[in-house]
Enzyme design. Structure first.
Site, PDB file in Angstrom:
ATOM      1  N   PRO A   2       0.825  -1.205   0.000  1.00 40.47           N
ATOM      2  CA  PRO A   2       0.000   0.000   0.000  1.00 40.47           C
ATOM      3  C   PRO A   2       0.865   1.264   0.000  1.00 40.47           C
ATOM      4  O   PRO A   2       1.898   1.327   0.655  1.00 40.47           O
ATOM      5  CB  PRO A   2      -0.812  -0.128   1.288  1.00 40.47           C
ATOM      6  N   GLU A   3       0.407   2.273  -0.739  1.00 41.75           N
ATOM      7  CA  GLU A   3       1.165   3.516  -0.861  1.00 41.75           C
ATOM      8  C   GLU A   3       0.553   4.592   0.033  1.00 41.75           C
ATOM      9  O   GLU A   3      -0.425   4.349   0.741  1.00 41.75           O
ATOM     10  CB  GLU A   3       1.229   3.919  -2.321  1.00 41.75           C
ATOM     11  N   LYS A  51       4.159   5.780   4.570  1.00 49.43           N
ATOM     12  CA  LYS A  51       3.489   4.491   4.659  1.00 49.43           C
ATOM     13  C   LYS A  51       3.355   3.996   6.094  1.00 49.43           C
ATOM     14  O   LYS A  51       2.976   2.837   6.319  1.00 49.43           O
ATOM     15  CB  LYS A  51       4.252   3.467   3.813  1.00 49.43           C
ATOM     16  N   ARG A 246      11.808  -3.248  -8.009  1.00 47.83           N
ATOM     17  CA  ARG A 246      10.371  -3.231  -8.193  1.00 47.83           C
ATOM     18  C   ARG A 246      10.083  -2.978  -9.668  1.00 47.83           C
ATOM     19  O   ARG A 246      10.879  -2.355 -10.369  1.00 47.83           O
ATOM     20  CB  ARG A 246       9.723  -2.128  -7.343  1.00 47.83           C
TER      21      ARG A 246
END
Length: 258
Positions: A2-3, A51, A246
């Site tokens: 989650p960002e 985050k 990523r």
């Protein structure tokens, strides 16, 4: 993972479930906090920095991080959980219901006065009240030869960006995520635009960068599909330090590599 916008929405959900209410039961299912008891303390609210989640309970802060799989869910009294019980790491109960943290990547409890020991290690919060675009832009520009996507994912540069916002912000500015930071002509303008994108995502309940709910993303997770702007095939590739790469996405037509 989650960002920043998703974490902020999580904080808002926790506030709706817990803020202003007294904890009647707490259950920590992590070894280091197994004997901790928050009964009788009032939940003041949940703040975020990038985050990270900071739920302030009495004079203490419950610091949690969702990492890859974590989530917080809230339930009315007597309601059945919709996630397996063995994944629960924290259960906070009030007379109005409960909040359960499942598969949390990090759970810590410390005096609220010590929150800075966490936030001081992070870059400016993209959704923070004390946001300074010029300062954040200067931090991004400190290493002009660094790979842009890697710098944007570095939470010590700016806090709250992940793979969605790397891909979509680079597309919006016409820069290549695998190219150097020096591509960005105006770093302050770049990070300010990212901040606005995250705010819109919080308000709408999910990231929408195109303005079209049915086709919400320009390039993110659109590998081998035509660019929504020019029709060129979207490509994908890695960014990030070795071992922690990523996947990011870009349009070769709209984002030529320099």
């Amino acid at each position: 993972m989650p960002e920043g916008d998703a974490v902020r929405r999580t904080a808002l959900r926790l506030d709706r479930a817990l803020a202003g209410r007294e904890v009647t039961r707490s259950d920590f299912r992590v070894p280091q906090l197994a004997t901790s008891d928050l009964r009788g303390r009032v939940v003041h609210g949940t703040a975020t920095h990038g985050k990270h989640l900071f739920t302030r309970i009495g004079e203490l802060t419950l610091h949690t991080h969702l990492k890859m799989e974590g989530t917080w869910r809230s339930y009315r009294p007597g309601a059945r959980w919709d996630r397996p019980g063995h994944l629960a790491r924290v259960v906070l109960t009030t007379e109005h219901g409960s909040a359960v943290g499942f598969a949390l990547g990090l759970v810590e409890l410390f005096p609220t006065t010590e929150e800075a020991t966490v936030t001081d290690r992070l870059g400016p919060d993209l959704l923070g009240a004390e946001w300074d675009a010029a300062a954040a832009g200067a931090r991004l520009a400190e290493d002009p030869d660094r790979v842009l996507g890697e710098a944007l994912l570095d939470q010590t540069v700016v806090a709250g960006m992940g793979t969605i916002w790397v891909a979509e912000s680079c597309f919006a500015h016409g820069v290549h995520p695998q190219g150097p930071v020096s591509q960005v002509a105006d770093p302050a303008r770049f990070v300010e635009r990212v901040r606005r994108m995250l705010h819109v995502a919080v308000e709408r309940g999910r990231p929408i960068t195109t303005g079209n709910q049915r086709a919400p993303m320009w390039v993110y997770r659109r590998h081998r599909q035509p660019c929504r702007r020019c029709g060129t095939t979207v490509e994908a590739g890695p960014v990030g330090p070795p071992g922690r790469e990523r996947t990011t996405y870009w349009c070769p037509g709209c984002q030529p590599r320099t």
